[in-house]
Motif scaffolding. Sequence first.
Motif, PDB file in Angstrom:
ATOM      1  N   THR A   1      51.450  45.665  -3.828  1.00  0.00           N
ATOM      2  CA  THR A   1      50.383  44.670  -4.318  1.00  0.00           C
ATOM      3  C   THR A   1      48.930  45.527  -3.880  1.00  0.00           C
ATOM      4  O   THR A   1      47.825  45.502  -4.474  1.00  0.00           O
ATOM      5  CB  THR A   1      50.639  43.441  -3.221  1.00  0.00           C
ATOM      6  OG1 THR A   1      51.565  42.913  -3.688  1.00  0.00           O
ATOM      7  CG2 THR A   1      49.109  42.510  -3.625  1.00  0.00           C
TER       8      THR A   1
ATOM      9  N   ASN B   1      44.936  41.183  -1.008  1.00  0.00           N
ATOM     10  CA  ASN B   1      46.522  40.567  -1.142  1.00  0.00           C
ATOM     11  C   ASN B   1      47.310  41.617  -0.611  1.00  0.00           C
ATOM     12  O   ASN B   1      47.070  42.896  -1.176  1.00  0.00           O
ATOM     13  CB  ASN B   1      46.657  40.143  -2.404  1.00  0.00           C
ATOM     14  CG  ASN B   1      45.660  39.140  -2.916  1.00  0.00           C
ATOM     15  OD1 ASN B   1      45.422  38.334  -2.032  1.00  0.00           O
ATOM     16  ND2 ASN B   1      45.493  38.765  -4.255  1.00  0.00           N
ATOM     17  N   GLY B   2      48.443  41.465   0.104  1.00  0.00           N
ATOM     18  CA  GLY B   2      49.208  42.559   0.364  1.00  0.00           C
ATOM     19  C   GLY B   2      49.194  42.657   1.957  1.00  0.00           C
ATOM     20  O   GLY B   2      50.139  43.330   2.441  1.00  0.00           O
TER      21      GLY B   2
ATOM     22  N   GLN C   1      47.410  48.304  -6.293  1.00  0.00           N
ATOM     23  CA  GLN C   1      46.820  47.797  -7.390  1.00  0.00           C
ATOM     24  C   GLN C   1      45.436  47.440  -7.032  1.00  0.00           C
ATOM     25  O   GLN C   1      44.508  47.248  -8.214  1.00  0.00           O
ATOM     26  CB  GLN C   1      47.756  46.861  -8.000  1.00  0.00           C
ATOM     27  CG  GLN C   1      48.922  47.010  -8.354  1.00  0.00           C
ATOM     28  CD  GLN C   1      49.329  48.097  -9.353  1.00  0.00           C
ATOM     29  OE1 GLN C   1      48.439  48.183 -10.397  1.00  0.00           O
ATOM     30  NE2 GLN C   1      50.113  49.149  -9.091  1.00  0.00           N
ATOM     31  N   GLN C   2      44.979  47.419  -6.025  1.00  0.00           N
ATOM     32  CA  GLN C   2      43.723  46.992  -5.590  1.00  0.00           C
ATOM     33  C   GLN C   2      42.824  48.034  -4.991  1.00  0.00           C
ATOM     34  O   GLN C   2      41.356  47.832  -4.741  1.00  0.00           O
ATOM     35  CB  GLN C   2      43.723  45.659  -4.613  1.00  0.00           C
ATOM     36  CG  GLN C   2      44.610  44.528  -5.061  1.00  0.00           C
ATOM     37  CD  GLN C   2      45.027  43.674  -4.079  1.00  0.00           C
ATOM     38  OE1 GLN C   2      43.925  42.902  -3.888  1.00  0.00           O
ATOM     39  NE2 GLN C   2      46.334  43.893  -3.264  1.00  0.00           N
TER      40      GLN C   2
ATOM     41  N   ASP D   1      52.170  45.368   1.964  1.00  0.00           N
ATOM     42  CA  ASP D   1      52.731  45.098   0.374  1.00  0.00           C
ATOM     43  C   ASP D   1      52.335  46.127  -0.094  1.00  0.00           C
ATOM     44  O   ASP D   1      51.429  46.246  -0.719  1.00  0.00           O
ATOM     45  CB  ASP D   1      52.790  43.822   0.071  1.00  0.00           C
ATOM     46  CG  ASP D   1      53.375  43.578  -1.380  1.00  0.00           C
ATOM     47  OD1 ASP D   1      53.800  44.866  -1.778  1.00  0.00           O
ATOM     48  OD2 ASP D   1      53.564  42.610  -2.127  1.00  0.00           O
TER      49      ASP D   1
END
Length: 271
Positions: A74, A243-244, A77-78, A71
């Motif tokens: 997602t 996440n992702g 962004q991290q 993803d």
Amino acid sequence: MNMMRKHLKPPGILLALFFSLAFVALFLKLNITKNNNTGDDTVTMVSLNHDVDLKKPIIDISGWQLPSEMDYDTLSQQVNGVIVRVQHGISMKKKNNAAFENGKDKAMDTHIEEFQKRNVPVAVYAFVNGNSESEMRKEAQKFYERAEKYKPTYWWLDVEEVTMPTNFNRGIEAFRDELAKLGAKNIGIYTQDWFITANQLDVTPFSSVWLAHYGGDTGYWDTSPNTTIPYDLHQYTSRGRLNGFAGDLDFNRVTNIEDYNKLFNHGQPIK
């Protein structure tokens, strides 16, 4: 309470004007001096950068991380940056799901395009696999040909195996030299401190060193390389989770904003 300012008499006006002009001249002089001082200006620009959280990891990925399982919205962004594999040599002796027979990573284009589309800075790496100086140069040519259009922030040689029976240092230098001749800027080497020592590798021609040192490989940073070798980037685990993406990821870190800008902003402070 509002108070009316006293009206200045004519001599007072002239004096005020004189001091005002003197102050402006002094300000302009100081400002010009500051702008001519590259060091001070750079520090100011870096200190004004509030967008990079050095606690976020930098990840390195390849065709083993399938685009269909990522993803990108997602993940972007991290992370502070991504290093994408371009190739594993220029031919695969054994077939695998991550690279084509000609060595090109199957996911490189998708990974690079998707992260760049989301304004994540992308560097690239190539697994060095040449068994002669001429083959090293051919690998460098393919590396450049495959990645140049993306204008990566850094070019990394992934050196994990001694692939030449003699003169391995000369082979690595042939790769780096050919890449530089083609026009690549900012060329670094990825390896381990013990591998450098055991094989007497000369890393001084490279503009940066990226060291793998996992410690407990816990998924978190729990140790740093115990070495006198200068390095800018540290790969600290192969078990990072974000996440992702459901699988493990390699996590890397820099220790300061200057190193980050060197590796992921073409050496320039982010404005």
